[in-house]
Design a protein around this motif. Structure first.
Motif: not given
Length: 336
Positions: A326-336
């Motif tokens: 879940a933390a990886w997904v959240a970080e991926r969203r922020r990097d978009r």
């Protein structure tokens, strides 16, 4: 360029930090004692930081009790230093980051990578060891600590030569100034004691991040075989032997250190964890809190298939828990 210094509270005391450059976050621990401003003038340290900042957001910080960090209330234990480094990463907004640790900072970096696989994308270690006790016999270690406490800031040749082979008078004088600026005698001696007493052999096999170990073959401060041991204990680590004898990566041929570091981290930036479209979909559902059974129902697949997708995601990301996914997904969203 003088760094813009910021402050953040940490479990080890208030710590000074700075960030320069643009690009993915690169958290750096240059080892032993630090000073965000004065260290830039020591050898080619400033050149190294500027070169790294061309590709990355370079996050540096003063250890607890050192440099511009609080000098009155601080925790110098290994755990305190690890906590301070993670607090700096949080303050800099680095959810996921590359990590560089030199000498004593290598032990800290490896421990962080092992404990926080969801946050460390790649790890580079320079001139470090698994156990500080292997750096010298007990009597020698005790003598060095006593020397630091008794003659701090005098630029003693014996201490300078532990880091630089045949230092010039100018280099000895510069090192002495850096000593005085960076820490008190008690703080410097205590940090050495912590380094000498730390053993991370049991931690290194847990590192899951891609790892590069750089070590000069004639290192005067940390024998090459100690770096080779570190590389052997980290699963899949790459060891790059470097020519030269200086223990300081910013002394001598500093480009031979920086170029393989940049190449390695550049590969990581380009590659990263590659999930299939279906795995990305599953990861998003895991981040929403769905169980494997719920994921299976949502996607219309067998529960065993959903479970296999989750296990593949964990393996590719190098994480162990659903919270880390879940933390990886959240970080991926922020990097978009």
């Amino acid at each position: 360029m003088r760094p813009r210094v910021r402050y953040t509270g940490t479990p080890a005391g208030r710590v000074a930090w700075s960030a320069s450059g643009t690009g993915p976050a690169l958290l750096c621990d240059s080892g032993w004692i630090t000073h965000l401003v004065a260290q830039r003038e020591l050898g080619a340290f400033g050149d190294v930081v500027d070169r790294l900042a061309e590709r990355f957001t370079v996050i540096r910080y003063d250890k607890p009790g050192c440099g511009l960090s609080d000098r009155d209330r601080f925790d110098l234990t290994f755990e305190g230093q690890v906590a301070a480094a993670m607090a700096v990463a949080d303050a800099a907004g680095a959810g996921r980051f590359r990590l560089f640790g030199a000498s004593q900072g290598g032990q800290l970096a490896a421990a962080i990578a092992a404990r926080h696989p969801e946050r460390v994308e790649a790890l580079v270690l320079y001139g470090t060891c698994a156990s500080g006790r292997d750096l010298a016999p007990a009597a020698v270690r005790d003598s060095v600590v006593a020397l630091v406490r008794a003659h701090w800031g005098l630029g003693l040749r014996a201490l300078a030569e532990a880091f630089v082979t045949d230092p010039s008078p100018e280099e000895v004088a510069a090192f002495a100034r850096f000593q005085r600026d960076s820490a008190s005698a008690d703080v410097a001696a205590r940090l050495l004691e912590v380094y000498y007493g730390t053993d991370i052999r049991g931690v290194l096999p847990s590192v899951r991040a891609r790892t590069l170990v750089l070590h000069r073959e004639g290192d005067t401060g940390t024998p090459f075989e100690l770096g080779r041991e570190v590389a052997a204990l980290v699963p899949g680590a790459t060891l790059v032997p470097l020519s030269g004898s200086s223990h300081l990566y910013y002394h001598g041929d500093w480009r031979s250190v920086v170029e393989p570091l940049l190449e390695f981290l550049g590969e990581d930036a380009e590659r990263g964890p590659r999930l299939t479209a279906r795995e990305l979909e599953v990861a998003e559902l895991v981040a929403q809190g769905l169980t494997n059974q719920s994921v299976a129902r949502r996607l219309g697949v067998a529960p065993r298939t959903a479970e296999s997708h989750v296990e593949n995601i964990r393996r590719k990301l190098g994480v162990r828990s659903r919270a880390q996914v879940a933390a990886w997904v959240a970080e991926r969203r922020r990097d978009r």
